[in-house]
Design an enzyme around this catalytic site. Sequence first.
Site, mmCIF file in Angstrom:
data_model
loop_
_atom_site.group_PDB
_atom_site.id
_atom_site.type_symbol
_atom_site.label_atom_id
_atom_site.label_comp_id
_atom_site.label_asym_id
_atom_site.label_seq_id
_atom_site.Cartn_x
_atom_site.Cartn_y
_atom_site.Cartn_z
ATOM 1 N N TYR A 121 0.866 -1.192 0.000
ATOM 2 C CA TYR A 121 0.000 0.000 0.000
ATOM 3 C C TYR A 121 0.893 1.230 0.000
ATOM 4 O O TYR A 121 1.878 1.310 0.727
ATOM 5 C CB TYR A 121 -0.889 0.001 1.250
ATOM 6 N N GLU A 209 -3.499 7.454 -4.159
ATOM 7 C CA GLU A 209 -3.473 6.218 -3.382
ATOM 8 C C GLU A 209 -3.275 5.037 -4.323
ATOM 9 O O GLU A 209 -4.049 4.855 -5.263
ATOM 10 C CB GLU A 209 -4.780 6.063 -2.609
#
Length: 233
Positions: A121, A209
């Site tokens: 992530y 993101e």
Amino acid sequence: FVLQNCVKEIKEMDIHEYQAKQLLSKFGVSIPPGEVVYQTHEAENIVTWLNEDKIVVKAQVHAGGRGKAGGIKVCKNDDEVIKTVDEMIGMKLITPQTSENGKIVRRVYLEKGYEIAKEFYLCITVDRETGGNTIISSRKGGVNIEEVAEKNPDEIHTMQIAPGSDLLTHHARTIVYNLGLKGQEAKQAQKNILAIYKAFVALDAALIEVNPFAVTKDGEVIVLDCKASFDDN
């Protein structure tokens, strides 16, 4: 959670995944080859162009959790791709991030499918309290990051970049180290992280993101999914 604190009270404008990837690719970020389609017959040309053994069909809506809701399908031949596109365009997609009315899928994204070895992530967001930027990373990619932060906060790494400062090579090296990458994979990840940050600043984004930020079984580091948001003004 730091991500919520950084972006709270920002009125944001989201763009679709394929648009975010197209923007990132201009800065040298590694993304899968792919194309957006609006009608089923368009997919026939795209699968011929991609010429891949595995193609992923992804609904383009402004909501997370698409996979569990049926908005992401992995197809292993051209006929399966065409059938999936036909079923997905026009469908109502209901995810944890939509209302009970869901969202109608009006376009889908076809891209090369990969065999994934590792998922991470990565997020860059504006810190409204300091005026700088915050980079959030975790070895726990491909899952809901809020759940990771709640259950395993030690798995979340944050880095503050001071206002007016740039992301330097040693910063990217630290992020890659926290992700546990080594060798050529680390070098590729570092190059991509620097490029993503350059895009973030140049595009004046509020948030970029990447989840997952992946390493394939062939050792390729690539952005598999991406969300980008911009301050509405």
